[in-house]
Design an enzyme around this catalytic site. Structure first.
Site, PDB file in Angstrom:
ATOM      1  N   ASP A 253       2.934  -4.624   8.025  1.00 49.44           N
ATOM      2  CA  ASP A 253       1.742  -3.789   7.885  1.00 49.44           C
ATOM      3  C   ASP A 253       0.538  -4.709   8.082  1.00 49.44           C
ATOM      4  O   ASP A 253       0.216  -5.525   7.213  1.00 49.44           O
ATOM      5  CB  ASP A 253       1.753  -3.166   6.487  1.00 49.44           C
ATOM      6  CG  ASP A 253       0.454  -2.430   6.159  1.00 49.44           C
ATOM      7  OD1 ASP A 253      -0.518  -2.563   6.907  1.00 49.44           O
ATOM      8  OD2 ASP A 253       0.431  -1.733   5.126  1.00 49.44           O
TER       9      ASP A 253
ATOM     10  N   CYS B 239      -4.795   2.576  -3.563  1.00 51.17           N
ATOM     11  CA  CYS B 239      -3.503   3.021  -3.011  1.00 51.17           C
ATOM     12  C   CYS B 239      -2.392   2.006  -3.269  1.00 51.17           C
ATOM     13  O   CYS B 239      -1.497   1.812  -2.435  1.00 51.17           O
ATOM     14  CB  CYS B 239      -3.605   3.327  -1.522  1.00 51.17           C
ATOM     15  SG  CYS B 239      -4.656   4.729  -1.175  1.00 51.17           S
TER      16      CYS B 239
ATOM     17  N   LYS C 155     -10.490  -0.288  10.693  1.00 50.52           N
ATOM     18  CA  LYS C 155     -10.716  -1.434   9.807  1.00 50.52           C
ATOM     19  C   LYS C 155     -11.100  -2.674  10.607  1.00 50.52           C
ATOM     20  O   LYS C 155     -11.255  -3.752  10.032  1.00 50.52           O
ATOM     21  CB  LYS C 155      -9.452  -1.726   8.990  1.00 50.52           C
ATOM     22  CG  LYS C 155      -9.107  -0.640   7.974  1.00 50.52           C
ATOM     23  CD  LYS C 155      -7.938  -1.082   7.127  1.00 50.52           C
ATOM     24  CE  LYS C 155      -7.259   0.050   6.407  1.00 50.52           C
ATOM     25  NZ  LYS C 155      -8.028   0.616   5.317  1.00 50.52           N
TER      26      LYS C 155
ATOM     27  N   GLN D  17      -4.781  -4.899   7.169  1.00 54.42           N
ATOM     28  CA  GLN D  17      -5.884  -5.743   6.704  1.00 54.42           C
ATOM     29  C   GLN D  17      -6.010  -7.047   7.487  1.00 54.42           C
ATOM     30  O   GLN D  17      -6.924  -7.828   7.221  1.00 54.42           O
ATOM     31  CB  GLN D  17      -5.708  -6.072   5.208  1.00 54.42           C
ATOM     32  CG  GLN D  17      -5.789  -4.861   4.298  1.00 54.42           C
ATOM     33  CD  GLN D  17      -7.164  -4.187   4.302  1.00 54.42           C
ATOM     34  OE1 GLN D  17      -8.155  -4.760   4.780  1.00 54.42           O
ATOM     35  NE2 GLN D  17      -7.228  -2.974   3.800  1.00 54.42           N
TER      36      GLN D  17
ATOM     37  N   HIS E 195       0.869  -1.180   0.000  1.00 58.17           N
ATOM     38  CA  HIS E 195       0.000   0.000   0.000  1.00 58.17           C
ATOM     39  C   HIS E 195       0.909   1.235   0.000  1.00 58.17           C
ATOM     40  O   HIS E 195       2.027   1.182   0.517  1.00 58.17           O
ATOM     41  CB  HIS E 195      -0.835  -0.055   1.280  1.00 58.17           C
ATOM     42  CG  HIS E 195      -1.890   0.988   1.393  1.00 58.17           C
ATOM     43  ND1 HIS E 195      -1.620   2.268   1.812  1.00 58.17           N
ATOM     44  CD2 HIS E 195      -3.217   0.944   1.156  1.00 58.17           C
ATOM     45  CE1 HIS E 195      -2.735   2.971   1.835  1.00 58.17           C
ATOM     46  NE2 HIS E 195      -3.725   2.188   1.437  1.00 58.17           N
TER      47      HIS E 195
END
Ligand code: C6P
Length: 413
Positions: A206, A370, A232, A209, A129
């Protein structure tokens, strides 16, 4: 009822916890499939934020009055809860941020900005991303470092790990997404962090998600840093977590200067507060921390294993149903994918698909999500993405497939 719906009836029953799902959009019952952008919030989270403002609202840390004590206890309690949620060794390894983006920028500025030298290498992947790419570009330009990428192969969207050990050798930092927001690929972060750290690199994950979708244990993954966003994972917007191994946090510069992050201030110089407060300048998002804690409790009451199993089942079902549509190009792995499906529908522009789906109450997202360089690598300008969460149903996937088929028919007339 499909077999999938029966197997996950407990989760479908949770829909009633999410007030935003109970509405019509353009005359149809809302089908919310934009969860990778942000999830809906359960009543437990909304009410906790409201309760904070109605009963405990005050600033944290410096006050001695009752409300300030309550705010501080709740805020630090949320930090302890976050440490437990991701298996951190101590709450001092938990830094409150605005979200994943700020967490990664913090590491780029405060760790890499201090430790990287001209010619040092940073290893990323082609599926990152922009939040896990642009901060490294800015940092690399500042210190004279170089960036290399682990390639992504084909429409299946898996990392090509054949040359990984050679690439990571000598790199100072390896940063990688756990779950791709554009492809649904689940990367083997535990293995990658082990190989990166064995080669002497610092490893950042990261988890934007994955944090609310799968069990997460930073010590099992073996990363040095891990960042995620509350919004999220059923929590409020404006709050996120950066995990950092204490040993590294101790050797980092502050990120921003101001109140809360100091131990003493003189006209000429200042001394920093201990970690994690050194990285939390200014009044934090206190209500957000209360809300995030409620979100973590909500998710764990269901069980993240269970949420993950539902994600995988729904995504595989969606992949199979959408693959039946003539002319569709599906991106990302066919099996073992996370709870989202991205695709190109013939030569119909992604924004047209999203707009037409919205007319019948289905919320999708179209664009590059993104991940512009990844889209360029795949030879597409934009894709449509349907992304799921615990409250989505197999019937909603059927409805999506029917509507996409109609859109396709309409454009081929
Ligand atoms: N992806 C999406 O629709 P923030 O904005 O800081 O909460 O999260 C940034 C981010 C970082 N990494 C990954 C893998 C992400 O998916 C995101 C956010 C959203 O896919 C907005 S583009």
């Amino acid at each position: 009822m499909t077999g999938g719906a029966e197997a996950f009836a407990d989760l479908e029953a949770r829909r009633g916890d999410f007030p935003a799902l109970d509405q019509e959009v353009n005359g149809n019952r809302l089908v919310y499939l934009d969860n990778a952008a942000t999830s809906q919030k359960p009543r437990a989270v909304i009410e906790e934020v409201r309760r904070f403002y109605e009963r405990d609202n005050s600033n944290v840390h410096r006050g001695v009055h009752e409300l300030s004590n309550r705010a501080t206890l709740g805020f630090e309690g949320a930090r302890r809860r976050a440490a437990e949620f991701i298996g951190a060794a101590t709450p001092e390894e938990i830094i409150f941020t605005r979200g994943t983006t700020e967490g990664i920028n913090l590491v780029a500025a405060a760790w890499a900005g201090r430790h990287l030298r001209p010619g040092d290498r940073i290893l990323l992947t082609e599926m990152e991303h922009h939040s896990n790419l642009v901060p490294w570009q800015i940092l690399a330009a500042r210190v004279g470092a170089e960036i290399e990428f682990v390639p992504v192969v084909g429409d299946e969207g898996l990392l090509d790990l054949s040359g990984f050990d050679a690439r990571v050798r000598g790199a100072r930092l390896f940063a990688c997404t756990h779950i791709s927001n554009a492809l649904g690929t689940i990367n083997p972060v535990k293995e990658l962090c082990a190989r990166a750290r064995a080669a002497g690199a610092v490893a950042l994950v990261d988890a934007a998600q994955s944090a609310g979708h799968a069990p997460l244990d930073v010590r099992e993954i073996g990363c040095d840093f891990l960042a995620f966003s509350g919004h999220k994972m059923a929590g409020p917007t404006g709050i996120g977590i950066l995990y950092g191994r204490r040993e590294l946090l101790e050797k980092m510069d502050p990120y921003q200067g101001g109140g809360e992050m100091i131990s003493s201030v003189h006209f000429e110089h200042s001394a920093w507060a201990p970690v994690p407060h050194k990285f939390e300048a200014g009044t934090p998002d206190i209500s957000g921390a209360f809300g995030l804690r409620a979100a973590m409790d909500y998710l764990d009451a269901i069980g993240r294993e269970r949420i993950m199993a539902h994600d995988l089942a729904l995504a595989e079902y969606a992949y199979a149903r959408l693959a039946e549509i003539p002319g569709i190009r599906l991106l990302g792995p066919a099996r073992g994918r996370a709870g989202l499906v991205s695709f190109v529908l013939g030569d119909i522009h992604a924004h047209d698909v999203v707009m037409l789906a919205d007319r019948v109450g289905i919320a999708l997202r179209g664009g590059h999500h993104c991940t512009q360089p990844l889209h360029r690598r795949l030879g597409v300008e934009s894709t449509v993405r349907a992304s799921f969460y615990l409250y989505n149903t197999f019937a909603e996937v059927d409805r999506l497939a029917d509507v996409l088929r109609e859109i396709r028919r309409y454009f081929s007339r």
